[in-house]
Design a protein around this motif. Structure first.
Motif, PDB file in Angstrom:
ATOM      1  N   ALA A   1       0.832  -1.209   0.000  1.00  0.00           N
ATOM      2  CA  ALA A   1       0.000   0.000   0.000  1.00  0.00           C
ATOM      3  C   ALA A   1       0.862   1.253   0.000  1.00  0.00           C
ATOM      4  O   ALA A   1       0.623   2.187  -0.767  1.00  0.00           O
ATOM      5  CB  ALA A   1      -0.934   0.000   1.210  1.00  0.00           C
ATOM      6  N   LEU A   2       1.867   1.283   0.854  1.00  0.00           N
ATOM      7  CA  LEU A   2       2.708   2.476   0.970  1.00  0.00           C
ATOM      8  C   LEU A   2       3.618   2.653  -0.240  1.00  0.00           C
ATOM      9  O   LEU A   2       3.859   3.776  -0.683  1.00  0.00           O
ATOM     10  CB  LEU A   2       3.517   2.423   2.268  1.00  0.00           C
ATOM     11  CG  LEU A   2       2.664   2.390   3.545  1.00  0.00           C
ATOM     12  CD1 LEU A   2       3.562   2.387   4.780  1.00  0.00           C
ATOM     13  CD2 LEU A   2       1.671   3.536   3.586  1.00  0.00           C
TER      14      LEU A   2
ATOM     15  N   ILE B   1       7.236  -0.867   9.861  1.00  0.00           N
ATOM     16  CA  ILE B   1       7.116  -0.634   8.416  1.00  0.00           C
ATOM     17  C   ILE B   1       6.715   0.815   8.158  1.00  0.00           C
ATOM     18  O   ILE B   1       7.305   1.505   7.324  1.00  0.00           O
ATOM     19  CB  ILE B   1       6.099  -1.612   7.796  1.00  0.00           C
ATOM     20  CG1 ILE B   1       6.634  -3.047   7.893  1.00  0.00           C
ATOM     21  CG2 ILE B   1       5.789  -1.239   6.348  1.00  0.00           C
ATOM     22  CD1 ILE B   1       5.584  -4.115   7.596  1.00  0.00           C
ATOM     23  N   ALA B   2       5.711   1.290   8.863  1.00  0.00           N
ATOM     24  CA  ALA B   2       5.251   2.670   8.685  1.00  0.00           C
ATOM     25  C   ALA B   2       6.353   3.664   9.033  1.00  0.00           C
ATOM     26  O   ALA B   2       6.597   4.626   8.284  1.00  0.00           O
ATOM     27  CB  ALA B   2       4.014   2.922   9.539  1.00  0.00           C
TER      28      ALA B   2
ATOM     29  N   TYR C   1       5.393  10.914   3.942  1.00  0.00           N
ATOM     30  CA  TYR C   1       4.761  10.028   4.927  1.00  0.00           C
ATOM     31  C   TYR C   1       4.885  10.570   6.344  1.00  0.00           C
ATOM     32  O   TYR C   1       5.945  11.051   6.738  1.00  0.00           O
ATOM     33  CB  TYR C   1       5.419   8.636   4.900  1.00  0.00           C
ATOM     34  CG  TYR C   1       5.268   7.916   3.588  1.00  0.00           C
ATOM     35  CD1 TYR C   1       4.200   7.050   3.368  1.00  0.00           C
ATOM     36  CD2 TYR C   1       6.201   8.079   2.574  1.00  0.00           C
ATOM     37  CE1 TYR C   1       4.067   6.379   2.173  1.00  0.00           C
ATOM     38  CE2 TYR C   1       6.074   7.411   1.369  1.00  0.00           C
ATOM     39  CZ  TYR C   1       5.010   6.566   1.169  1.00  0.00           C
ATOM     40  OH  TYR C   1       4.879   5.899  -0.023  1.00  0.00           O
ATOM     41  N   ARG C   2       3.793  10.458   7.087  1.00  0.00           N
ATOM     42  CA  ARG C   2       3.806  10.693   8.527  1.00  0.00           C
ATOM     43  C   ARG C   2       3.102   9.518   9.183  1.00  0.00           C
ATOM     44  O   ARG C   2       2.251   8.882   8.572  1.00  0.00           O
ATOM     45  CB  ARG C   2       3.065  11.986   8.893  1.00  0.00           C
ATOM     46  CG  ARG C   2       3.777  13.250   8.451  1.00  0.00           C
ATOM     47  CD  ARG C   2       3.135  14.504   9.018  1.00  0.00           C
ATOM     48  NE  ARG C   2       1.808  14.737   8.440  1.00  0.00           N
ATOM     49  CZ  ARG C   2       0.783  15.252   9.115  1.00  0.00           C
ATOM     50  NH1 ARG C   2       0.895  15.569  10.395  1.00  0.00           N
ATOM     51  NH2 ARG C   2      -0.375  15.464   8.527  1.00  0.00           N
ATOM     52  N   VAL C   3       3.464   9.242  10.429  1.00  0.00           N
ATOM     53  CA  VAL C   3       2.860   8.125  11.143  1.00  0.00           C
ATOM     54  C   VAL C   3       2.256   8.626  12.441  1.00  0.00           C
ATOM     55  O   VAL C   3       2.864   9.420  13.160  1.00  0.00           O
ATOM     56  CB  VAL C   3       3.901   7.023  11.451  1.00  0.00           C
ATOM     57  CG1 VAL C   3       3.237   5.849  12.171  1.00  0.00           C
ATOM     58  CG2 VAL C   3       4.596   6.560  10.175  1.00  0.00           C
ATOM     59  N   ILE C   4       1.070   8.155  12.714  1.00  0.00           N
ATOM     60  CA  ILE C   4       0.398   8.411  13.980  1.00  0.00           C
ATOM     61  C   ILE C   4       0.299   7.062  14.686  1.00  0.00           C
ATOM     62  O   ILE C   4      -0.234   6.101  14.115  1.00  0.00           O
ATOM     63  CB  ILE C   4      -1.006   9.004  13.759  1.00  0.00           C
ATOM     64  CG1 ILE C   4      -0.915  10.335  13.031  1.00  0.00           C
ATOM     65  CG2 ILE C   4      -1.755   9.123  15.085  1.00  0.00           C
ATOM     66  CD1 ILE C   4      -2.249  10.849  12.520  1.00  0.00           C
TER      67      ILE C   4
ATOM     68  N   ASN D   1      -1.142   3.850  12.787  1.00  0.00           N
ATOM     69  CA  ASN D   1      -0.903   2.560  13.410  1.00  0.00           C
ATOM     70  C   ASN D   1      -1.853   2.455  14.597  1.00  0.00           C
ATOM     71  O   ASN D   1      -1.672   3.109  15.618  1.00  0.00           O
ATOM     72  CB  ASN D   1       0.555   2.435  13.856  1.00  0.00           C
ATOM     73  CG  ASN D   1       0.776   1.186  14.667  1.00  0.00           C
ATOM     74  OD1 ASN D   1       0.134   0.164  14.444  1.00  0.00           O
ATOM     75  ND2 ASN D   1       1.666   1.264  15.638  1.00  0.00           N
ATOM     76  N   ASP D   2      -2.856   1.621  14.435  1.00  0.00           N
ATOM     77  CA  ASP D   2      -3.958   1.548  15.388  1.00  0.00           C
ATOM     78  C   ASP D   2      -3.721   0.453  16.431  1.00  0.00           C
ATOM     79  O   ASP D   2      -4.488  -0.491  16.559  1.00  0.00           O
ATOM     80  CB  ASP D   2      -5.262   1.310  14.630  1.00  0.00           C
ATOM     81  CG  ASP D   2      -6.491   1.529  15.473  1.00  0.00           C
ATOM     82  OD1 ASP D   2      -6.506   2.477  16.279  1.00  0.00           O
ATOM     83  OD2 ASP D   2      -7.442   0.738  15.333  1.00  0.00           O
TER      84      ASP D   2
END
Length: 152
Positions: A20-21, A47-48, A59-62, A37-38
C-alpha cells in the motif's frame, strides 16, 4: 498545503502494508500520506516508521492505542493537511495512472464547489474472485452534479 491527504488505517497490517505504501512512494509532493498505526502488535509500526524515515516529506505516522477502523480514520482526519481526503485501507493500493488521473481532476476542481468524488475500484480478495465496483449506473460520469441529478 497538500492537495490530497491519503490516510492509511493500519491494524496488524504487516503482511500487506508495504505494498500500500509503496504504491504512493512516487506520488507528487501534493500528496501527504498519514499512516495510522492503530495499536498493532506485529511489525506494522516499524514498516510505517521506515517509510516516514525514508520519505519524510510524504509520509507521517500516527501511533495510537487501538480505536478501531473508524477511530484510525478519525485520527487521520484530525491530522490531515490536504484540501481533499482519501482513505486507503492497508490491504489496498493505488494504481499509478489512476492516482495521476485523480490528482489531475482534483487540481481542476480545486477552485471549490466539490464535496465528493466517486471512483470505480477493484476489490482484490485473497483466495476469491476480484470484485469491481462501478458508480456509472447511479451517478453521472465526468461532470459535476447535484444529488438531484442521480438515479434513485
Amino acid at each position: 498545503m497538500p492537495l490530497l491527504t491519503v490516510v492509511v488505517p493500519a491494524f496488524n497490517a504487516a503482511a500487506y502494508l508495504h505494498r500500500a505504501l509503496t504504491s504512493l512512494k512516487h506520488a507528487p509532493t501534493t500528496v501527504e500520506v498519514l499512516v495510522v498505526n492503530d495499536g498493532s502488535t506485529d511489525t506494522t509500526a516499524e514498516i510505517a516508521d521506515s517509510f516516514a524515515s525514508q520519505f519524510p516529506d510524504t509520509y507521517r505516522v500516527i501511533h495510537q492505542r487501538n480505536r478501531g477502523h473508524g477511530g484510525a480514520i478519525n485520527a487521520g482526519l484530525d491530522a490531515a493537511r490536504g484540501t481533499y481526503f482519501k482513505v486507503l485501507d492497508a490491504d489496498d493500493w493505488f494504481d499509478a495512472d489512476a492516482l495521476g488521473a485523480l490528482l489531475s481532476l482534483l487540481r481542476d476542481m480545486e477552485s471549490g464547489g466539490v464535496d465528493a468524488i466517486f471512483t470505480d475500484y477493484v476489490h482484490e480478495r485473497a483466495g476469491k474472485a476480484n470484485r469491481t465496483t462501478s458508480f456509472r449506473v447511479a451517478l453521472p460520469v465526468g461532470r459535476r452534479f447535484q444529488w438531484g441529478d442521480t438515479e434513485p
